[in-house]
Design an enzyme around this catalytic site. Sequence first.
Site, PDB file in Angstrom:
ATOM      1  N   ASP A  69       1.198  -1.933   0.150  1.00  0.00           N
ATOM      2  CA  ASP A  69      -0.222  -0.352   0.239  1.00  0.00           C
ATOM      3  C   ASP A  69       0.806   1.314   0.173  1.00  0.00           C
ATOM      4  OD1 ASP A  69      -1.268   2.234   0.654  1.00  0.00           O
ATOM      5  OD2 ASP A  69      -2.883   1.452   2.123  1.00  0.00           O
ATOM      6  N   ASN A  96       2.179   5.217 -11.816  1.00  0.00           N
ATOM      7  CA  ASN A  96       0.422   4.267 -12.330  1.00  0.00           C
ATOM      8  C   ASN A  96      -1.167   4.498 -11.149  1.00  0.00           C
ATOM      9  OD1 ASN A  96      -1.351   3.638 -14.756  1.00  0.00           O
ATOM     10  ND2 ASN A  96      -0.998   1.448 -13.292  1.00  0.00           N
ATOM     11  N   TYR A 160     -10.699  14.967  -7.989  1.00  0.00           N
ATOM     12  CA  TYR A 160      -9.861  13.566  -9.082  1.00  0.00           C
ATOM     13  C   TYR A 160      -8.727  14.485  -9.795  1.00  0.00           C
ATOM     14  CZ  TYR A 160      -9.158  11.022 -12.798  1.00  0.00           C
ATOM     15  OH  TYR A 160      -7.882   9.528 -13.651  1.00  0.00           O
ATOM     16  N   ALA A 162      -8.419  17.527 -10.133  1.00  0.00           N
ATOM     17  CA  ALA A 162      -7.233  18.423  -9.124  1.00  0.00           C
ATOM     18  C   ALA A 162      -5.975  17.765  -9.427  1.00  0.00           C
ATOM     19  CB  ALA A 162      -7.852  19.620  -8.046  1.00  0.00           C
ATOM     20  N   LYS A 164      -4.946  14.976 -10.791  1.00  0.00           N
ATOM     21  CA  LYS A 164      -4.136  14.745 -12.018  1.00  0.00           C
ATOM     22  C   LYS A 164      -3.631  16.103 -11.793  1.00  0.00           C
ATOM     23  CE  LYS A 164      -4.927  10.620 -11.968  1.00  0.00           C
ATOM     24  NZ  LYS A 164      -3.612   9.954 -12.037  1.00  0.00           N
TER      25      LYS A 164
END
Length: 259
Positions: A69, A96, A160, A162, A164
């Site tokens: 994690d 990723n 989400y 923001a 990226k």
Amino acid sequence: MIEQHHQRTDLDDLDDRVAIVTGAGSGIGRATAIALARAGAHVLGVGRRHEALQATAAHHPGITAHPADLRAPDAPARVVQAATHQWGRIDVLVNNAGATEMMPLAETDADRIAALFALNVTAPSLLAAAALPHLRDRRGTIVNISSTYGHRPLPGAAHYAASKAAVEQLTRCWALELAPEGVRVNALAPGPTESEALSAAGIAEADVSRIKETEAARIPLGRRGEPDEVAQWVLRLADPGTTWLTGQVLTIDGGLELA
């Protein structure tokens, strides 16, 4: 006479290079791990789900599964240690792993924002920092995975998008910061791609199907992308022969950005 700064040779491939790929249990991460391994790299596939990673590793003997994690405090150091202990170096880091989170403004919650940024922004930052001494030694490369929504709006999922956008700006800043040491940093911004991301976000299957149909109808090429199509571009960005490309965000979305 024109000076030849760099001439591609047969050595400009990924044979015996060492790559870390996060989120390797499915989707783009799995496809990337397989593509890198097929190109000759030793791949450490990192993810939270042990069985999913084992399924990825089963595709090629060059992939080693490493469950982790990435939000855990010791995870970055352990991931880097696993790669260097086994192969002695790190040439490529593919950030990723990430989560999609639908969060309309009216439902915005501090804990959900913190959890989203912890995985999408903080985790890849700390992993890149941990890997940096080895990337410097190898004049290696970082490939961050953003999204077409890192630079176009996504109503109902602003945080989400923001997160990226943050990944894309990290890419540009790191590229300038690390250029003097020969470490290249680029990003891919895939459009809607076949993966488990929507289901993992807790969206009901009927809604997932509807979202996929709506997305496909908006994409000029008429369909969602396949993970393999994105993985091929990770390969190009990671190729040591791609010597003069850094700080770029390549959108691969079937033309959605133009629509």
